[in-house]
Design an enzyme around this catalytic site. Structure first.
Site, PDB file in Angstrom:
ATOM      1  N   THR A  29      -6.907  38.264  -9.477  1.00 52.09           N
ATOM      2  CA  THR A  29      -8.108  37.951  -9.923  1.00 52.09           C
ATOM      3  C   THR A  29      -9.478  38.173 -10.255  1.00 52.09           C
ATOM      4  OG1 THR A  29      -8.648  36.825  -7.919  1.00 52.09           O
ATOM      5  CG2 THR A  29      -7.376  35.117  -8.871  1.00 52.09           C
ATOM      6  N   ILE A  65      -9.211  49.765 -11.676  1.00 49.87           N
ATOM      7  CA  ILE A  65      -9.962  48.248 -11.594  1.00 49.87           C
ATOM      8  C   ILE A  65      -9.712  47.801 -12.659  1.00 49.87           C
ATOM      9  CG2 ILE A  65     -11.499  46.972 -10.840  1.00 49.87           C
ATOM     10  CD1 ILE A  65     -12.647  49.283  -8.789  1.00 49.87           C
ATOM     11  N   ARG A  84     -14.894  51.317 -18.917  1.00 50.83           N
ATOM     12  CA  ARG A  84     -14.387  50.654 -18.916  1.00 50.83           C
ATOM     13  C   ARG A  84     -14.307  49.373 -19.313  1.00 50.83           C
ATOM     14  NH1 ARG A  84     -11.803  51.164 -13.325  1.00 50.83           N
ATOM     15  NH2 ARG A  84     -13.892  52.121 -12.106  1.00 50.83           N
ATOM     16  N   HIS A  99       0.239  45.932  -3.474  1.00 54.92           N
ATOM     17  CA  HIS A  99      -1.211  46.820  -3.091  1.00 54.92           C
ATOM     18  C   HIS A  99      -0.111  46.897  -1.618  1.00 54.92           C
ATOM     19  CE1 HIS A  99      -5.184  48.076  -1.575  1.00 54.92           C
ATOM     20  NE2 HIS A  99      -4.592  47.376  -0.764  1.00 54.92           N
ATOM     21  N   GLY A 122       6.455  56.097 -10.164  1.00 53.63           N
ATOM     22  CA  GLY A 122       7.198  54.936 -10.677  1.00 53.63           C
ATOM     23  C   GLY A 122       8.149  54.131  -9.602  1.00 53.63           C
ATOM     24  N   SER A 123       8.005  54.596  -8.362  1.00 51.56           N
ATOM     25  CA  SER A 123       9.080  54.319  -7.653  1.00 51.56           C
ATOM     26  C   SER A 123       9.736  52.881  -7.940  1.00 51.56           C
ATOM     27  CB  SER A 123       9.154  54.742  -6.514  1.00 51.56           C
ATOM     28  OG  SER A 123       8.340  53.963  -5.515  1.00 51.56           O
ATOM     29  N   SER A 162       1.440  44.122  -0.460  1.00 53.30           N
ATOM     30  CA  SER A 162       1.351  42.397  -0.429  1.00 53.30           C
ATOM     31  C   SER A 162       1.059  42.170  -1.859  1.00 53.30           C
ATOM     32  CB  SER A 162      -0.078  41.907  -0.035  1.00 53.30           C
ATOM     33  OG  SER A 162      -0.492  41.686   1.693  1.00 53.30           O
ATOM     34  N   ASN A 180       0.243  42.002  -9.268  1.00 52.68           N
ATOM     35  CA  ASN A 180      -0.370  43.477  -8.244  1.00 52.68           C
ATOM     36  C   ASN A 180       0.379  43.509  -7.006  1.00 52.68           C
ATOM     37  OD1 ASN A 180      -0.978  45.808  -8.221  1.00 52.68           O
ATOM     38  ND2 ASN A 180      -2.386  45.316  -7.015  1.00 52.68           N
ATOM     39  N   ASP A 228      -8.666  43.193  -5.048  1.00 51.68           N
ATOM     40  CA  ASP A 228      -7.440  42.539  -3.916  1.00 51.68           C
ATOM     41  C   ASP A 228      -7.344  41.520  -3.681  1.00 51.68           C
ATOM     42  OD1 ASP A 228      -6.355  46.096  -5.165  1.00 51.68           O
ATOM     43  OD2 ASP A 228      -7.709  46.538  -3.484  1.00 51.68           O
TER      44      ASP A 228
HETATM   45  C1  GAR Z   1       2.957  51.369  -4.272  1.00 48.86           C
HETATM   46  O1  GAR Z   1       2.973  51.252  -2.667  1.00 48.86           O
HETATM   47  C2  GAR Z   1       1.620  50.613  -4.616  1.00 48.86           C
HETATM   48  O2  GAR Z   1       1.835  49.761  -3.488  1.00 48.86           O
HETATM   49  C3  GAR Z   1       0.674  51.121  -4.546  1.00 48.86           C
HETATM   50  O3  GAR Z   1       1.132  52.610  -5.191  1.00 48.86           O
HETATM   51  C4  GAR Z   1       1.945  53.008  -4.999  1.00 48.86           C
HETATM   52  C5  GAR Z   1       2.668  52.920  -6.348  1.00 48.86           C
HETATM   53  O4  GAR Z   1       4.031  53.853  -5.914  1.00 48.86           O
HETATM   54  N1  GAR Z   1      -0.462  50.319  -5.505  1.00 48.86           N
HETATM   55  C6  GAR Z   1      -1.619  50.594  -5.231  1.00 48.86           C
HETATM   56  O5  GAR Z   1      -2.311  51.304  -4.304  1.00 48.86           O
HETATM   57  C7  GAR Z   1      -2.551  49.699  -5.871  1.00 48.86           C
HETATM   58  N2  GAR Z   1      -3.981  49.439  -5.647  1.00 48.86           N
HETATM   59  P1  GAR Z   1       5.063  53.591  -7.191  1.00 48.86           P
HETATM   60  O6  GAR Z   1       5.104  54.759  -8.535  1.00 48.86           O
HETATM   61  O7  GAR Z   1       6.229  54.914  -6.248  1.00 48.86           O
HETATM   62  O8  GAR Z   1       6.274  52.540  -7.900  1.00 48.86           O
END
Ligand code: GAR
Length: 230
Positions: A155, A106, A79, A123, A26-27, A150, A121, A159
């Site tokens: 959609t 997903i 899912r 990514h 969760g940063s 990104s 999102n 990704d």
């Molecule tokens: C982030 O770097 C984000 O881009 C990535 O997970 C990390 C979460 O970090 N997201 C994905 O890989 C989505 N496919 P965080 O929990 O420290 O915010």
């Protein structure tokens, strides 16, 4: 936009309601909470949801006094049933923006269609490169000199939704996936809050299949000047 409640129970009918979904530390969530609490921010994070009870970001939200919920995907048979429950929960929260911040699930096409234009999102790659997992390792394996992140509308294509903004980072000779991930996250912590703010201000929207900025399709993916990251 919908009404949002502030902690005192007062309603601000113009305040966009934001729900953040996470799976991990969760940063990005922390950066989003801080930015939405700055004076003059139009939006409010009304809840944070996770698909894992152990997600560290739940503590970040609780410390900030934000409602949390967990829908543990391991307890659903498939899912579709997980997504149906998540959809029910989100509907009850009546969000204007659903912000995926390290949410590692997903989502089914029905779910994504239901919230079209509200799902954003982040990514960790320069899409369309490296959709899916292990993006930092793949950038290193490919010998890329530049990597990045990104922010895109979600959609039905994994990704693959219209890209709103990107930020680049250099790949250094001695980088590991961890050092590269940290450099990418530092960019995300600046870029994602700004994009969310513009979304809440109604400046960014999803058109037919393109990103609109102030009502017009963006000619190229948005980026911030280098000094925005200093
Ligand atoms: C982030 O770097 C984000 O881009 C990535 O997970 C990390 C979460 O970090 N997201 C994905 O890989 C989505 N496919 P965080 O929990 O420290 O915010």
């Amino acid at each position: 936009m919908n009404a949002a409640m502030d902690p005192s129970g007062n309603e601000n009918p113009l305040e966009p309601r934001i729900v953040v979904l996470i799976s991990g530390t969760g940063s990005n969530l922390k950066a989003l909470i801080e930015s939405t609490r700055a004076p003059g921010h139009p939006g409010r994070i009304v809840a944070v949801g996770a698909n894992r009870p152990e997600a560290g970001g739940l503590g970040v939200a609780e410390q900030a006094g934000i409602e949390t919920f967990v829908i543990d995907h391991t307890t659903y048979k498939d899912r579709a049933s997980f997504d149906a429950e998540l959809l029910r929960k989100l509907e009850a929260l009546n969000p204007d923006a659903i912000v995926l911040a390290g949410f590692m699930r997903i989502l089914t096409p029905d779910f994504v269609r239901h919230f079209r234009g509200k799902l954003i999102n982040v990514h960790p790659s320069l899409l369309p490169k490296y959709q899916g997992l292990k993006t930092h390792q793949r950038a290193l394996d490919a010998g890329d000199a530049v990597h990045g992140t990104s922010i895109h509308f979600v959609t039905e294509e994994l990704d693959g939704g219209p890209i709103i903004a990107q930020a680049e980072v250099p790949v250094l000779d001695n980088d590991t996936p961890e050092t590269l991930a940290a450099r990418v996250k530092a960019r995300e912590h600046v870029l994602y809050p700004i994009i969310l703010r513009w979304f809440c201000e109604g400046r960014i929207a999803l058109g037919n299949d393109e990103v609109l900025f102030d009502g017009a399709p963006i000619p190229q993916v948005l980026s911030l000047p280098a000094d925005a990251y200093q």
